[in-house]
Scaffold this active site. Sequence first.
Site, PDB file in Angstrom:
ATOM      1  N   HIS A 311       0.859  -1.183   0.000  1.00 59.77           N
ATOM      2  CA  HIS A 311       0.000   0.000   0.000  1.00 59.77           C
ATOM      3  C   HIS A 311       0.898   1.237   0.000  1.00 59.77           C
ATOM      4  O   HIS A 311       2.004   1.220   0.528  1.00 59.77           O
ATOM      5  CB  HIS A 311      -0.871  -0.033   1.259  1.00 59.77           C
ATOM      6  CG  HIS A 311      -1.957   0.990   1.311  1.00 59.77           C
ATOM      7  ND1 HIS A 311      -1.712   2.319   1.606  1.00 59.77           N
ATOM      8  CD2 HIS A 311      -3.300   0.888   1.139  1.00 59.77           C
ATOM      9  CE1 HIS A 311      -2.850   2.980   1.615  1.00 59.77           C
ATOM     10  NE2 HIS A 311      -3.834   2.143   1.323  1.00 59.77           N
ATOM     11  N   GLN A 391      -4.410  -4.931   7.145  1.00 56.99           N
ATOM     12  CA  GLN A 391      -5.324  -5.946   6.616  1.00 56.99           C
ATOM     13  C   GLN A 391      -5.315  -7.248   7.407  1.00 56.99           C
ATOM     14  O   GLN A 391      -6.356  -7.888   7.547  1.00 56.99           O
ATOM     15  CB  GLN A 391      -4.975  -6.237   5.148  1.00 56.99           C
ATOM     16  CG  GLN A 391      -5.167  -5.066   4.210  1.00 56.99           C
ATOM     17  CD  GLN A 391      -6.613  -4.600   4.118  1.00 56.99           C
ATOM     18  OE1 GLN A 391      -7.551  -5.371   4.324  1.00 56.99           O
ATOM     19  NE2 GLN A 391      -6.798  -3.324   3.825  1.00 56.99           N
ATOM     20  N   LYS A 414     -10.611  -0.659  10.472  1.00 62.12           N
ATOM     21  CA  LYS A 414     -10.689  -1.947   9.775  1.00 62.12           C
ATOM     22  C   LYS A 414     -10.925  -3.101  10.745  1.00 62.12           C
ATOM     23  O   LYS A 414     -11.204  -4.219  10.333  1.00 62.12           O
ATOM     24  CB  LYS A 414      -9.417  -2.195   8.970  1.00 62.12           C
ATOM     25  CG  LYS A 414      -9.138  -1.161   7.876  1.00 62.12           C
ATOM     26  CD  LYS A 414      -7.868  -1.506   7.115  1.00 62.12           C
ATOM     27  CE  LYS A 414      -7.377  -0.336   6.269  1.00 62.12           C
ATOM     28  NZ  LYS A 414      -8.256  -0.025   5.144  1.00 62.12           N
ATOM     29  N   CYS A 553      -4.729   2.465  -3.812  1.00 58.89           N
ATOM     30  CA  CYS A 553      -3.476   2.977  -3.234  1.00 58.89           C
ATOM     31  C   CYS A 553      -2.310   2.015  -3.463  1.00 58.89           C
ATOM     32  O   CYS A 553      -1.445   1.845  -2.586  1.00 58.89           O
ATOM     33  CB  CYS A 553      -3.631   3.283  -1.748  1.00 58.89           C
ATOM     34  SG  CYS A 553      -4.841   4.563  -1.396  1.00 58.89           S
TER      35      CYS A 553
END
Length: 597
Positions: A311, A391, A414, A553
């Site tokens: 990212h 993530q 997230k 991104c």
Amino acid sequence: MPSEIYGRVVVPQLEPITIDELIEEFDFLGEWEDQCRYLIELGEELPDLPASDKTEANRVHGCQSQVWFVPEIVRDNGTTRINLRAKSDARIVDGLIVVLLTLASGKTPREILETQFRDVFAELGLENHLVPQRRNGLYSMVERLRGIARACLEADGSTAVVEPEVRSKPTSDTSLQVSDDETASKKQTLDVEAVRAQFPALQQTLPSGLPVIYLDTAASAQKPQCVIDKEREVYEQYYANAYRGVYRFGDRVSSEIEHSREKVRQFIGAEHVEEIAFTSGTTMSINIVANGWGRKFLKPGDEILVNEMEHHANFVPWQWVAQATGAVLRFIPLTDDGQLDLDRLDEVLSEKTKIVAVTGMSNVLGTVPPVTEIARRAKSVGAKILVDGAQNVPHMPVNVVGEEIDFLAFSGHKLYGPSGIGVLYGRRELLEEMDPYLCGGHMIDRVYKDHSEWAALPAKFEAGTLPIAQAIALGRAIEFVEDLSLCAIHTHEQNVLRYATERLGEIPGLKIFGPSPSHKGAICSFTVENASAQDLAQLLDLKGVCVRHGHHCTMPLHDLLGVPATVRASFGMYNTANDVDVLVDALQFARKELRLA
């Protein structure tokens, strides 16, 4: 160096009391309000120091109040003892000083270094009841005592002992390997309908009459009611600035934030709570390391190891720091299916490598790199490792000790928590040697006209006012995830991923990027031949399906893939096979609208 006084020294005496008597009295009083009064009463008995002793050399830094420690070294019949006099400008702090003097004054240097101060503080309840700034001051006083003891041993030509600390025992390596083993899947179950019922946003019916099919958890997860309630609770019941006041609201807010910090520590398997700094998010956390560590330690010719699927948040800061320091950015090759090619790692990893920055899970390909192996190989050449956990942390267990991670960054939004709050984990010794990135209030110990001294960890990296309600609600989000079991969540998401991979394969011209489900997390990024990603996303929205489109991104990755953009469907604990079926039907609808079918 403490001043030396040979022979017996007369030291002002407190009313004799033992630590066992203190613990017994605290237990008897029970309530913190009564214990607080008792500390003040103890402090009233502490003799004052003469003005000549209240010097900068005797002052203890890291305390909100002014505190002075005056050591007097007594050598008698071959035994060295340290008598201590101390005073502050606050009576409750004087009471804490009495506790410390009871533990340390009149002891030998080795006895002081071997004292389990934190165990005693825990028995007294000070770990739980003191506001963090007062607790940090208490530990600063402990460090001053230990410093005095070390100096005595060095003066006597002795070797200092290793000082004991109360640490959370690191658990075994709980990193979860992605697996498509059906027997493993049966070991963990999730009541998905019960889970979905806890997310208000998913209960809506859209103006079109369709239900919400939310497939964009990789961008930001929806929030369960308990997290929404916790954030509201802060504003409605006890909102105040953190670490600023000792009044009831300020005390409650500070305590709630520290509870969240401890929840984070446990969640990622860190050893010390001060290794957890709250930030605005993953991007800020990585920038703190890139600038605070990278700009301080990287030199021309040093190498930073990244890869093309990172990212931008774990790419651009290192690019920027490399340009500023003269370091070189090098890239771990990727395999054709989007995994790190570790067979070729030695082509780019060398003694010139100073840090490896790697994702824990790709936000486009879903690839889950073998972080433990990468960390081991990085350490073999003396390099540090930073993991972008944005993530993977919400979807699979992480243990920073077991995986030998030096720095870990992730975001609350997230992890089913609020936006605007993130976490930086760093090994304590690394955080201590780094420079801060942001400067201002809260992150300082002492400010002079020509220089400043930084506060103890983690305040050093928490300049200004934290996102208070968000930091507190993050702790509730972690509790929510833990109550459901992260292993159960991961197993469920992998089942959805496997089903989605099968169903999407039915659509003509659709290509999924990344490895097979056994090597990735719950993300499917794809293109459809002769259809733009934006058109697909817009048409899917007409059917109530929420997906992300674009380069996500990750421009270097999309350049490598040879496509300008992809559509990404990402799954969370609340997604079902029915969501996948609706996605597939919506894609078939989009193909017809675009005259591809």
